[in-house]
Design an enzyme around this catalytic site. Structure first.
Site, PDB file in Angstrom:
ATOM      1  N   GLY A  86       3.682  19.813 -13.511  1.00  0.00           N
ATOM      2  CA  GLY A  86       2.912  20.089 -12.443  1.00  0.00           C
ATOM      3  C   GLY A  86       3.341  20.008 -11.214  1.00  0.00           C
ATOM      4  N   ARG A  94      15.321  22.713  -9.618  1.00  0.00           N
ATOM      5  CA  ARG A  94      16.310  21.755  -8.968  1.00  0.00           C
ATOM      6  C   ARG A  94      16.911  20.642  -9.710  1.00  0.00           C
ATOM      7  NH1 ARG A  94      12.965  23.479  -4.705  1.00  0.00           N
ATOM      8  NH2 ARG A  94      11.690  21.472  -4.685  1.00  0.00           N
ATOM      9  N   GLY A 128      -1.581  20.797  -1.124  1.00  0.00           N
ATOM     10  CA  GLY A 128      -2.972  21.190  -1.213  1.00  0.00           C
ATOM     11  C   GLY A 128      -3.763  20.211  -2.350  1.00  0.00           C
ATOM     12  N   HIS A 129      -5.004  20.323  -2.496  1.00  0.00           N
ATOM     13  CA  HIS A 129      -5.630  19.575  -3.523  1.00  0.00           C
ATOM     14  C   HIS A 129      -6.734  20.625  -3.850  1.00  0.00           C
ATOM     15  CE1 HIS A 129      -3.633  15.844  -3.970  1.00  0.00           C
ATOM     16  NE2 HIS A 129      -3.637  15.648  -2.673  1.00  0.00           N
ATOM     17  N   ASN A 132      -8.954  22.432  -1.421  1.00  0.00           N
ATOM     18  CA  ASN A 132      -8.298  23.606  -0.872  1.00  0.00           C
ATOM     19  C   ASN A 132      -8.354  24.797  -1.716  1.00  0.00           C
ATOM     20  OD1 ASN A 132      -6.261  21.034  -0.138  1.00  0.00           O
ATOM     21  ND2 ASN A 132      -7.661  21.847   1.235  1.00  0.00           N
ATOM     22  N   TYR A 133      -7.999  24.611  -2.996  1.00  0.00           N
ATOM     23  CA  TYR A 133      -7.699  25.567  -4.030  1.00  0.00           C
ATOM     24  C   TYR A 133      -9.274  26.380  -4.483  1.00  0.00           C
ATOM     25  CZ  TYR A 133      -3.524  22.793  -4.460  1.00  0.00           C
ATOM     26  OH  TYR A 133      -2.438  22.008  -4.518  1.00  0.00           O
ATOM     27  N   ASP A 159      -9.321  21.117 -10.350  1.00  0.00           N
ATOM     28  CA  ASP A 159      -8.348  20.371 -11.235  1.00  0.00           C
ATOM     29  C   ASP A 159      -8.588  20.388 -12.705  1.00  0.00           C
ATOM     30  OD1 ASP A 159      -6.819  19.441  -9.414  1.00  0.00           O
ATOM     31  OD2 ASP A 159      -7.548  17.508  -9.240  1.00  0.00           O
TER      32      ASP A 159
END
Length: 361
Positions: A86, A94, A128-129, A132-133, A159
């Site tokens: 996540g 990376r 964001g959390h 926001n989504y 979530d």
């Protein structure tokens, strides 16, 4: 012990890259269903039995800034069926653990990616959390009282409903396909997509002209008198959802409501006044008194219970909806299976790299 063989997903091996919110929730459900989920954490991360979303799995600490730790994780990838992560887009790449690298080790691997904004798009790299989504999907706008600000619905919608549950559907569907094709794939689960999907019913009502943009004035958002919560004489609350005419009639009959104003159930112009009148009715008795009169009937009624009360409710007790693990009261695994029942959850346990590799060979 963690990694129980009970449940319909027994034998499925999952790598969980530790995070917060929807990823651990999805991993918890996979473990509840019998998958052997190995949770990869940073060194020094404590076991936290009170964090219910970490239950029923082994926890392995790896410092993925070190090349040898990355190599060790890739050894586990070679044996895994699923990997879920996540992080923001690009982080796994990376670390040297991107989908292409993992697929080279294990072409059958399903690589589940859980983010708020998705793997691409103008907002993909923004922080964001949940709030926001769900804000850009229309869902948040629709939740709250008329004339008041939108109300955050905890973090159920983004979530867990639009995030963790969508990830679960995606990785299980991809796992099913991989067992036929022999090829894994990447599952891009975004909370914005999932919340929009959860809103399909409401968008359908809106398209049919049956749902307005006015918050708190529609049938299922607290606008209707027959679908709302009400305070009782003791300050506790009850919930009613008597939509169908026969259930509405049952509610009226049991509450002793013969006021002809209530005859126009679907006349939205009457709803504000009828809400006030129904509120007056419910204030005449305590919550327990209303339960004695209405609970278990076709009036579509339930008491509004808090976190301490809910596990003690007779229906939840009869179904064993909650269990206690290590002194922590928590929801039991769901759904239920007739042949391959899930095991009782367990507290998380630490494991070593050697044990993890040995158990997956």
């Amino acid at each position: 012990m963690a990694g129980s063989a009970a449940g319909p997903l027994a034998g499925v091996k999952v790598i969980e890259m530790a995070g917060i919110g929807p990823g651990p929730f999805a991993a918890m459900v996979l473990a509840d269903l019998g998958a052997d989920v190995l949770r990869i954490t940073r060194p020094g991360t404590p076991l936290q039995p009170s964090d219910i979303t970490t239950r029923s799995r082994r926890q392995l600490a790896l410092d993925l800034r070190q090349p040898e730790a990355v190599a060790s994780l890739l050894q586990l990838v070679a044996q895994a069926d699923l990997l879920i992560e996540g992080f923001r887009p690009g982080v796994m790449e990376r670390l040297g653990l991107g989908p292409e690298v993992c697929a080279a080790r294990n072409p059958r691997l399903v690589f589940g990616r859980m983010t708020g904004w998705g793997q691409h798009g103008p907002l993909a790299q923004a922080a964001g959390h949940d709030i926001n989504y769900i804000a850009i999907t229309g869902a948040l706008h629709a939740i709250g009282r008329s004339g008041e600000s939108p109300v955050p619905p905890l973090n159920y919608v983004g979530d867990f409903g639009g995030g963790g549950m969508l990830l679960l559907v995606g990785v299980l569907a991809a796992l099913h396909e991989a067992r036929a094709s022999g090829r894994g794939q990447v599952v891009d689960a975004a909370m914005t997509d999932g919340t929009s999907l959860l809103s399909a019913f409401m968008y359908g009502f809106h398209a049919a002209g049956r749902w307005s943009n006015q918050r708190g004035e529609n049938m299922l958002d607290g606008g209707a008198h027959f679908y709302d919560t009400y305070a009782c004489a003791d300050g506790k609350y009850v919930a009613v959802g008597a939509i169908e005419p026969q259930f509405y009639a049952e509610l009226r009959q049991r509450c002793g409501i013969d006021d002809p104003m209530f005859d126009g159930q679907m006349d939205a112009a009457r709803w504000p006044l009828l809400k006030l009148r129904l509120a007056d009715v419910f204030r005449t008795k305590t919550r327990d008194e209303w339960c004695a009169l209405l609970e278990g009937s076709d009036a579509c009624f339930a008491p509004v219970l808090d976190w301490d009360e809910a596990p003690q409710h007779a229906h939840n007790r009869a179904r064993e909806t909650f269990v206690t693990v290590g002194g922590v009261v928590q929801p039991a695994p769901a759904p239920r299976f007739s042949r391959t029942a899930s095991a009782t959850p367990t507290a998380p346990v630490a494991t070593s790299l050697e044990d993890a590799l040995a158990s997956w060979r």
